[in-house]
Motif scaffolding. Structure first.
Motif, PDB file in Angstrom:
ATOM      1  N   TYR A   1     100.400  -3.458  18.029  1.00  0.00           N
ATOM      2  CA  TYR A   1      99.197  -4.123  18.949  1.00  0.00           C
ATOM      3  C   TYR A   1     100.122  -5.041  19.925  1.00  0.00           C
ATOM      4  CZ  TYR A   1      96.026  -2.220  15.637  1.00  0.00           C
ATOM      5  OH  TYR A   1      95.103  -1.520  14.834  1.00  0.00           O
TER       6      TYR A   1
ATOM      7  N   PHE B   1      92.928  -4.936  29.404  1.00  0.00           N
ATOM      8  CA  PHE B   1      91.945  -5.304  28.297  1.00  0.00           C
ATOM      9  C   PHE B   1      90.388  -4.963  28.411  1.00  0.00           C
ATOM     10  CE2 PHE B   1      95.432  -7.585  26.461  1.00  0.00           C
ATOM     11  CZ  PHE B   1      95.259  -7.776  25.276  1.00  0.00           C
TER      12      PHE B   1
ATOM     13  N   ASP C   1     105.914  -7.296  20.853  1.00  0.00           N
ATOM     14  CA  ASP C   1     104.915  -7.061  19.721  1.00  0.00           C
ATOM     15  C   ASP C   1     105.273  -8.292  18.735  1.00  0.00           C
ATOM     16  OD1 ASP C   1     103.064  -6.858  17.743  1.00  0.00           O
ATOM     17  OD2 ASP C   1     103.687  -4.724  17.342  1.00  0.00           O
TER      18      ASP C   1
ATOM     19  N   ARG D   1      86.429  -6.201  22.301  1.00  0.00           N
ATOM     20  CA  ARG D   1      86.979  -7.360  22.647  1.00  0.00           C
ATOM     21  C   ARG D   1      87.672  -8.302  21.375  1.00  0.00           C
ATOM     22  NH1 ARG D   1      86.288  -5.370  26.597  1.00  0.00           N
ATOM     23  NH2 ARG D   1      84.705  -6.084  28.136  1.00  0.00           N
ATOM     24  N   THR D   2      88.716  -7.472  20.570  1.00  0.00           N
ATOM     25  CA  THR D   2      89.213  -7.736  19.446  1.00  0.00           C
ATOM     26  C   THR D   2      90.518  -9.025  19.784  1.00  0.00           C
ATOM     27  OG1 THR D   2      90.846  -5.863  19.720  1.00  0.00           O
ATOM     28  CG2 THR D   2      88.821  -5.598  18.246  1.00  0.00           C
ATOM     29  N   GLY D   3      90.738  -8.591  21.234  1.00  0.00           N
ATOM     30  CA  GLY D   3      91.966  -9.651  21.690  1.00  0.00           C
ATOM     31  C   GLY D   3      93.164  -8.986  21.494  1.00  0.00           C
ATOM     32  N   LYS D   4      93.284  -7.777  21.067  1.00  0.00           N
ATOM     33  CA  LYS D   4      94.662  -6.966  21.094  1.00  0.00           C
ATOM     34  C   LYS D   4      94.339  -5.537  21.207  1.00  0.00           C
ATOM     35  CE  LYS D   4      94.061  -6.379  16.148  1.00  0.00           C
ATOM     36  NZ  LYS D   4      94.418  -6.503  14.674  1.00  0.00           N
TER      37      LYS D   4
ATOM     38  N   ARG E   1      98.854  -8.705  22.047  1.00  0.00           N
ATOM     39  CA  ARG E   1      97.790  -9.477  22.124  1.00  0.00           C
ATOM     40  C   ARG E   1      97.945  -9.742  23.864  1.00  0.00           C
ATOM     41  NH1 ARG E   1     100.056 -14.364  18.585  1.00  0.00           N
ATOM     42  NH2 ARG E   1     101.515 -13.660  19.897  1.00  0.00           N
ATOM     43  N   GLU E   2      96.810 -10.697  24.348  1.00  0.00           N
ATOM     44  CA  GLU E   2      96.831 -10.886  25.626  1.00  0.00           C
ATOM     45  C   GLU E   2      98.174 -11.680  26.062  1.00  0.00           C
ATOM     46  OE1 GLU E   2      93.311 -12.719  28.366  1.00  0.00           O
ATOM     47  OE2 GLU E   2      92.806 -12.036  26.422  1.00  0.00           O
ATOM     48  N   SER E   3      98.586 -12.552  25.227  1.00  0.00           N
ATOM     49  CA  SER E   3      99.749 -13.328  25.760  1.00  0.00           C
ATOM     50  C   SER E   3     100.846 -12.391  25.770  1.00  0.00           C
ATOM     51  CB  SER E   3      99.940 -14.544  24.675  1.00  0.00           C
ATOM     52  OG  SER E   3      99.950 -14.135  23.535  1.00  0.00           O
ATOM     53  N   ASP E   4     100.837 -11.532  24.663  1.00  0.00           N
ATOM     54  CA  ASP E   4     102.252 -10.565  24.556  1.00  0.00           C
ATOM     55  C   ASP E   4     102.223  -9.692  26.044  1.00  0.00           C
ATOM     56  OD1 ASP E   4     102.323 -11.449  22.393  1.00  0.00           O
ATOM     57  OD2 ASP E   4     101.276 -10.002  21.077  1.00  0.00           O
TER      58      ASP E   4
ATOM     59  N   ASP F   1      90.237  -2.430  25.496  1.00  0.00           N
ATOM     60  CA  ASP F   1      89.661  -3.369  24.195  1.00  0.00           C
ATOM     61  C   ASP F   1      88.448  -3.692  24.394  1.00  0.00           C
ATOM     62  OD1 ASP F   1      89.795  -5.010  21.972  1.00  0.00           O
ATOM     63  OD2 ASP F   1      90.237  -6.959  23.129  1.00  0.00           O
TER      64      ASP F   1
END
Length: 304
Positions: free
Chosen positions: A189, A229, A183, A236-239, A191-194, A233
């Motif tokens: 949260y 996701f 995080d 679609r907030t991206g996290k 994110r997608e990359s995390d 999600d």
């Protein structure tokens, strides 16, 4: 008469010169003093110095996140978060302490046995809590005992059920700490990359994925992340909240691949298994006329 006039004007000039020399501060300093005096008198007028006001006892609950150009503050935040997670990790029971807890529970079981399960009474339960050490204290409460109390006529609980409860709690905390390390923002949260980084570094620890080639890792990570996701999600907030990841069964399915003796049927029904990933890859390849599947189209197949 002229002499008196000259003396009068000379006194005025002297006083003016003296006043100008007294106040040699800049305009900014004058404004700062003005602001300070205004704040002081306004606070006194509003009663801000009254120490009995309840709002004086309210602790600070908001801390601004450091900006991207505040490198030092960002480093400080990262380091303090890492130290905090290390401290939380040390508070968890390790394998030796869990084994010791099991021996204590087994030693304090109270007959008669219910079916094939060993049972423990509340009195013995409290005795184990005193001997198990400070790390176990939070598990030996009346609330936990009441949660696990069912229909035993002697008011006992199952030792195995209690031990599984402790194991589950420890696993959840370990997993939360592991996820929190990814995080970057430190806001609870991912994110997608995390999440991609987490799963990519998790793959070598999953024996059921040993057969995957490294060139396939990117597609596997993509399908796994899109699964999370797509369902967690919806806006679609991206996290995704780390709590939501822990609450759903997806992470359990993913970590189930640590089992070296996982049956073929279980692998077929597990979305994150190698056969499932290869099946999705084959479907997408055939739909795209033999070309590798695109990242952006995978999520349309996750609901099936």
């Amino acid at each position: 008469m002229a002499t008196e006039k000259d003396a009068f004007w000379s006194d005025i000039l002297k006083r003016r010169l003296a006043n100008s020399q007294k106040d040699e501060r800049s305009e900014e300093e004058n404004k700062a003093e003005e602001t300070e005096l205004f704040t002081k008198y306004y606070t006194e007028w509003k009663g801000g110095d009254d120490k009995e006001k309840s709002y004086k006892n309210i602790p600070r609950f908001y801390y601004r996140l450091p900006a991207e150009d505040e490198v030092l503050l960002q480093k400080l935040r990262e380091e303090s978060r890492a130290v905090f997670l290390q401290r939380k990790s040390r508070e968890l029971l390790d394998n030796e302490e869990l084994q010791n807890l099991w021996f204590l529970l087994d030693k304090h079981q109270v007959p008669p046995v219910s079916g094939e399960e060993a049972m423990i009474s509340y009195e013995a339960y409290l005795q184990v809590g005193e001997k198990a050490g400070p790390k176990c204290k939070k598990f030996f409460t009346a609330r936990v005992y009441a949660k696990l109390l069912h229909s035993d006529p002697y008011g006992r609980i199952s030792i195995m059920q209690f031990f599984n409860y402790v194991m589950r709690k420890v696993w959840l905390h370990q997993t939360r700490i592991g996820l929190s390390l990814y995080d970057v923002a430190g806001q609870g949260y991912l994110r997608e990359s995390d999440l991609e980084n987490y799963i990519l570094e998790l793959i070598p620890t999953l024996p059921q994925l040993d057969g995957l080639e490294k060139s396939f890792y990117s597609f596997y990570v993509c399908t796994a992340v899109r699964k999370f996701f797509f369902f967690l999600d919806p806006l679609r907030t991206g996290k995704i909240k780390i709590q939501d990841i822990l609450a759903c069964s997806f992470l359990d399915d993913l970590l189930e691949l640590r089992d070296e003796e996982l049956s073929k049927e279980s692998q077929e029904s597990n979305w994150f298994s190698a056969p499932s990933a290869l099946r999705v890859y084959g479907e997408r390849t055939s739909e795209s006329g033999g070309s590798p599947p695109q990242y952006c189209t995978i999520h349309y197949h996750l609901a099936s």
